[in-house]
Design a protein around this motif. Structure first.
Motif, PDB file in Angstrom:
ATOM      1  N   VAL A  20      35.489  46.210  46.235  1.00 37.15           N
ATOM      2  CA  VAL A  20      35.034  45.460  45.060  1.00 37.15           C
ATOM      3  C   VAL A  20      34.213  44.240  45.495  1.00 37.15           C
ATOM      4  CG1 VAL A  20      35.795  44.005  43.143  1.00 37.15           C
ATOM      5  CG2 VAL A  20      36.863  46.236  43.502  1.00 37.15           C
ATOM      6  N   ARG A  21      34.724  43.504  46.488  1.00 36.52           N
ATOM      7  CA  ARG A  21      33.989  42.328  46.969  1.00 36.52           C
ATOM      8  C   ARG A  21      32.615  42.721  47.514  1.00 36.52           C
ATOM      9  NH1 ARG A  21      39.087  40.709  48.899  1.00 36.52           N
ATOM     10  NH2 ARG A  21      38.664  41.708  50.905  1.00 36.52           N
ATOM     11  N   ASN A  22      32.598  43.756  48.343  1.00 44.21           N
ATOM     12  CA  ASN A  22      31.344  44.169  48.965  1.00 44.21           C
ATOM     13  C   ASN A  22      30.355  44.718  47.938  1.00 44.21           C
ATOM     14  OD1 ASN A  22      32.118  43.453  51.569  1.00 44.21           O
ATOM     15  ND2 ASN A  22      33.047  45.444  51.976  1.00 44.21           N
ATOM     16  N   ALA A  23      30.869  45.497  46.968  1.00 42.08           N
ATOM     17  CA  ALA A  23      29.983  46.056  45.951  1.00 42.08           C
ATOM     18  C   ALA A  23      29.424  44.958  45.049  1.00 42.08           C
ATOM     19  CB  ALA A  23      30.728  47.098  45.119  1.00 42.08           C
ATOM     20  N   ALA A  24      30.261  43.947  44.727  1.00 43.19           N
ATOM     21  CA  ALA A  24      29.779  42.835  43.907  1.00 43.19           C
ATOM     22  C   ALA A  24      28.716  42.037  44.661  1.00 43.19           C
ATOM     23  CB  ALA A  24      30.948  41.932  43.515  1.00 43.19           C
ATOM     24  N   ALA A  25      28.920  41.851  45.956  1.00 40.43           N
ATOM     25  CA  ALA A  25      27.922  41.141  46.764  1.00 40.43           C
ATOM     26  C   ALA A  25      26.629  41.946  46.844  1.00 40.43           C
ATOM     27  CB  ALA A  25      28.480  40.886  48.163  1.00 40.43           C
ATOM     28  N   ALA A  26      26.764  43.278  46.958  1.00 48.18           N
ATOM     29  CA  ALA A  26      25.574  44.136  47.013  1.00 48.18           C
ATOM     30  C   ALA A  26      24.793  44.077  45.708  1.00 48.18           C
ATOM     31  CB  ALA A  26      25.986  45.569  47.319  1.00 48.18           C
ATOM     32  N   LEU A  27      25.500  44.020  44.580  1.00 51.02           N
ATOM     33  CA  LEU A  27      24.821  43.928  43.291  1.00 51.02           C
ATOM     34  C   LEU A  27      24.090  42.598  43.157  1.00 51.02           C
ATOM     35  CD1 LEU A  27      24.132  44.890  40.471  1.00 51.02           C
ATOM     36  CD2 LEU A  27      26.386  44.095  39.701  1.00 51.02           C
ATOM     37  N   CYS A  83      20.732  49.465  39.416  1.00 52.67           N
ATOM     38  CA  CYS A  83      21.557  50.527  38.836  1.00 52.67           C
ATOM     39  C   CYS A  83      22.436  51.200  39.894  1.00 52.67           C
ATOM     40  CB  CYS A  83      20.680  51.557  38.139  1.00 52.67           C
ATOM     41  SG  CYS A  83      20.041  50.984  36.548  1.00 52.67           S
ATOM     42  N   ALA A  84      21.862  51.438  41.071  1.00 54.44           N
ATOM     43  CA  ALA A  84      22.657  52.049  42.147  1.00 54.44           C
ATOM     44  C   ALA A  84      23.799  51.135  42.560  1.00 54.44           C
ATOM     45  CB  ALA A  84      21.760  52.356  43.342  1.00 54.44           C
ATOM     46  N   ALA A  85      23.528  49.830  42.637  1.00 54.54           N
ATOM     47  CA  ALA A  85      24.574  48.876  43.005  1.00 54.54           C
ATOM     48  C   ALA A  85      25.643  48.797  41.917  1.00 54.54           C
ATOM     49  CB  ALA A  85      23.956  47.503  43.241  1.00 54.54           C
ATOM     50  N   ARG A  86      25.232  48.850  40.660  1.00 50.26           N
ATOM     51  CA  ARG A  86      26.211  48.833  39.564  1.00 50.26           C
ATOM     52  C   ARG A  86      27.091  50.076  39.609  1.00 50.26           C
ATOM     53  NH1 ARG A  86      21.411  47.009  35.901  1.00 50.26           N
ATOM     54  NH2 ARG A  86      21.691  44.732  35.861  1.00 50.26           N
ATOM     55  N   GLY A  87      26.493  51.203  40.007  1.00 42.91           N
ATOM     56  CA  GLY A  87      27.291  52.416  40.123  1.00 42.91           C
ATOM     57  C   GLY A  87      28.380  52.285  41.175  1.00 42.91           C
ATOM     58  N   MET A  88      28.058  51.700  42.315  1.00 40.27           N
ATOM     59  CA  MET A  88      29.056  51.497  43.365  1.00 40.27           C
ATOM     60  C   MET A  88      30.152  50.554  42.896  1.00 40.27           C
ATOM     61  SD  MET A  88      28.144  53.367  45.944  1.00 40.27           S
ATOM     62  CE  MET A  88      29.013  52.676  47.339  1.00 40.27           C
ATOM     63  N   LEU A  89      29.764  49.496  42.180  1.00 43.17           N
ATOM     64  CA  LEU A  89      30.768  48.547  41.686  1.00 43.17           C
ATOM     65  C   LEU A  89      31.644  49.208  40.630  1.00 43.17           C
ATOM     66  CD1 LEU A  89      31.939  45.746  41.833  1.00 43.17           C
ATOM     67  CD2 LEU A  89      30.149  44.948  40.268  1.00 43.17           C
ATOM     68  N   THR A  90      31.051  50.093  39.817  1.00 44.82           N
ATOM     69  CA  THR A  90      31.849  50.854  38.849  1.00 44.82           C
ATOM     70  C   THR A  90      32.954  51.628  39.551  1.00 44.82           C
ATOM     71  OG1 THR A  90      29.987  51.117  37.315  1.00 44.82           O
ATOM     72  CG2 THR A  90      31.766  52.721  37.148  1.00 44.82           C
ATOM     73  N   ASP A  91      32.601  52.341  40.610  1.00 45.18           N
ATOM     74  CA  ASP A  91      33.581  53.161  41.329  1.00 45.18           C
ATOM     75  C   ASP A  91      34.669  52.302  41.972  1.00 45.18           C
ATOM     76  OD1 ASP A  91      31.948  55.244  40.597  1.00 45.18           O
ATOM     77  OD2 ASP A  91      30.970  55.416  42.548  1.00 45.18           O
ATOM     78  N   ALA A  92      34.279  51.114  42.470  1.00 47.45           N
ATOM     79  CA  ALA A  92      35.255  50.232  43.097  1.00 47.45           C
ATOM     80  C   ALA A  92      36.222  49.668  42.061  1.00 47.45           C
ATOM     81  CB  ALA A  92      34.536  49.101  43.828  1.00 47.45           C
ATOM     82  N   TYR A  93      35.699  49.250  40.914  1.00 46.53           N
ATOM     83  CA  TYR A  93      36.571  48.749  39.845  1.00 46.53           C
ATOM     84  C   TYR A  93      37.498  49.855  39.331  1.00 46.53           C
ATOM     85  CZ  TYR A  93      34.382  44.138  39.039  1.00 46.53           C
ATOM     86  OH  TYR A  93      33.949  42.841  39.155  1.00 46.53           O
ATOM     87  N   ARG A  94      36.970  51.060  39.220  1.00 47.65           N
ATOM     88  CA  ARG A  94      37.793  52.173  38.728  1.00 47.65           C
ATOM     89  C   ARG A  94      38.944  52.457  39.687  1.00 47.65           C
ATOM     90  NH1 ARG A  94      37.344  57.890  38.933  1.00 47.65           N
ATOM     91  NH2 ARG A  94      35.415  57.727  40.137  1.00 47.65           N
ATOM     92  N   LEU A  95      38.663  52.414  40.980  1.00 46.43           N
ATOM     93  CA  LEU A  95      39.734  52.605  41.956  1.00 46.43           C
ATOM     94  C   LEU A  95      40.761  51.488  41.856  1.00 46.43           C
ATOM     95  CD1 LEU A  95      41.035  54.003  44.364  1.00 46.43           C
ATOM     96  CD2 LEU A  95      39.462  52.775  45.862  1.00 46.43           C
ATOM     97  N   ALA A  96      40.310  50.255  41.680  1.00 44.69           N
ATOM     98  CA  ALA A  96      41.241  49.131  41.518  1.00 44.69           C
ATOM     99  C   ALA A  96      42.144  49.353  40.310  1.00 44.69           C
ATOM    100  CB  ALA A  96      40.458  47.829  41.369  1.00 44.69           C
ATOM    101  N   ALA A  97      41.572  49.881  39.230  1.00 43.93           N
ATOM    102  CA  ALA A  97      42.366  50.166  38.035  1.00 43.93           C
ATOM    103  C   ALA A  97      43.415  51.230  38.308  1.00 43.93           C
ATOM    104  CB  ALA A  97      41.449  50.609  36.898  1.00 43.93           C
ATOM    105  N   TYR A  98      43.041  52.259  39.062  1.00 45.87           N
ATOM    106  CA  TYR A  98      43.981  53.338  39.351  1.00 45.87           C
ATOM    107  C   TYR A  98      45.140  52.841  40.220  1.00 45.87           C
ATOM    108  CZ  TYR A  98      40.657  56.838  37.583  1.00 45.87           C
ATOM    109  OH  TYR A  98      39.830  57.600  36.802  1.00 45.87           O
ATOM    110  N   VAL A  99      44.809  52.032  41.221  1.00 46.73           N
ATOM    111  CA  VAL A  99      45.864  51.490  42.084  1.00 46.73           C
ATOM    112  C   VAL A  99      46.814  50.615  41.268  1.00 46.73           C
ATOM    113  CG1 VAL A  99      46.338  49.926  44.006  1.00 46.73           C
ATOM    114  CG2 VAL A  99      44.505  51.615  44.201  1.00 46.73           C
ATOM    115  N   ALA A 100      46.256  49.746  40.430  1.00 44.01           N
ATOM    116  CA  ALA A 100      47.091  48.880  39.596  1.00 44.01           C
ATOM    117  C   ALA A 100      47.965  49.710  38.670  1.00 44.01           C
ATOM    118  CB  ALA A 100      46.209  47.927  38.794  1.00 44.01           C
ATOM    119  N   ASN A 101      47.401  50.777  38.118  1.00 42.84           N
ATOM    120  CA  ASN A 101      48.158  51.630  37.206  1.00 42.84           C
ATOM    121  C   ASN A 101      49.326  52.301  37.921  1.00 42.84           C
ATOM    122  OD1 ASN A 101      48.255  52.409  34.472  1.00 42.84           O
ATOM    123  ND2 ASN A 101      47.448  54.427  34.964  1.00 42.84           N
TER     124      ASN A 101
END
Length: 335
Positions: A136-143, A152-170
């Motif tokens: 998440v940190r790296n993708a946000a820095a890349a964006l 758009c490509a950077a936002r896509g990577m950040l989307t995937d990182a946030y989604r994984l964070a949500a799954y882990v939290a869940n």
């Protein structure tokens, strides 16, 4: 020392209810009859809808009731530390705090995110959380550092990182963090104008709703995800259709949208040789409804698995194994 999984489901329900909550109060909180509560605590068979209502009334997860996961109060210190760091990272990056870092190269960022997803799929949720925070940190820095035309490509990577964070939290019962992370994922996916990622985020939100015992919202989100991602008769791009097919098998954009695999055959080959082999190995070891129904010969699958491990991929014959994976997952879900 008795482990949480050693108790029966009825015993776990009594422990979760505790002395402070009567059966009558649990019945009222879960919208069930008192007789249903007594039946469940005495070891009677109850269905998934009842378990979901019990989980809602007890403010816990079905996985906890079934003994697959210990109550959150028993969470290890390392898991709590991971969740604190993951929460801080999700909230800070969403507010553009701490994103003024030198981002890694795109290939390194993609590799790190893929490793995090691999850890999650292997059941190493704490490790996945540590890696997700970094992603998440790296993708946000890349964006933040993305040049014009590459946002758009950077936002896509950040989307995937946030989604994984949500799954882990869940998985860890941190529902507030899961909802926050999946919300940030949705925002980035919409900004990226990526319908596949928007649909996958909606599917992830449905799972968070489900673990929170919000069945109506879970169903609505899942239906919206399916309708938005389903191809139409106008879609003839084989790579797009392959991405949809593999997405329904639970594979994320890091596989279905890889820039290094442009053809349908390359995507299917990568899926079978990297991601499907563990599934086939588990089928050979634990069995499958397909074996019971006589639809797949287990010895034939073992032979095919050995060939995938030792010989070069053959598109003409090996690609048919994708049907086996698809049918097994569908049969396991509904039988």
């Amino acid at each position: 020392m008795t482990q949480w999984s050693d108790y029966t489901t009825g015993e776990r329900l009594k422990l979760l209810r505790g002395k402070e909550m009567t059966q009558e109060r649990l019945a009222e909180a879960s919208g069930l009859a008192v007789g249903t509560i007594r039946k469940a605590e005495q070891g009677g068979k109850v269905g998934l809808p009842t378990l979901m209502r019990l989980a809602g009334g007890l403010h816990t997860d079905v996985s906890v009731i079934l003994g697959e996961q210990a109550p959150r109060r028993a969470m290890a210190g390392t898991d709590r530390a991971m969740l604190r760091e993951l929460s801080r990272t999700v909230h800070d990056t969403a507010a553009d705090v701490g994103t003024d870092l030198a981002p890694p190269a795109p290939a390194a960022l993609a590799a790190g995110l893929a490793t995090a997803w691999d850890s999650y799929r292997a059941g190493s949720f704490a490790q996945a959380g540590v890696l997700a925070a970094s992603a998440v940190r790296n993708a946000a820095a890349a964006l933040r550092a993305a040049p014009a035309g590459q946002e758009c490509a950077a936002r896509g990577m950040l989307t995937d990182a946030y989604r994984l964070a949500a799954y882990v939290a869940n998985q860890h019962g941190a529902r507030d963090l899961a909802f926050a992370a999946i919300g940030h994922a949705q925002q980035r996916a919409e900004q990226a104008a990526d319908p596949l990622r928007v649909a996958m985020v909606a599917s992830g939100r449905a799972w968070v709703y489900l673990r929170d015992a919000r069945l109506d919202q879970a169903q609505a989100a899942a239906e919206a995800s399916f309708v938005s991602i389903e191809p139409t008769y106008r879609d003839r791009d084989p790579v797009l259709l392959a991405a949809y097919r593999l997405g329904t098998l639970g594979l994320g954009p890091e596989v279905t949208r890889s820039r290094t695999r442009e053809s349908f055959a390359e995507i299917v080959e990568h899926t079978l040789t990297v991601h499907a082999k563990p599934l086939f190995a588990a089928m050979c070891k634990d069995g499958s409804p397909l074996f019971d129904a006589g639809l797949v010969d287990p010895d034939g699958l073992r032979t095919a698995l050995r060939r995938l491990e030792t010989a070069a991929y053959r598109e003409e014959g090996d690609s048919q194994l994708l049907e086996v994976a698809d049918l097994h997952l569908a049969a396991s879900a509904f039988l």
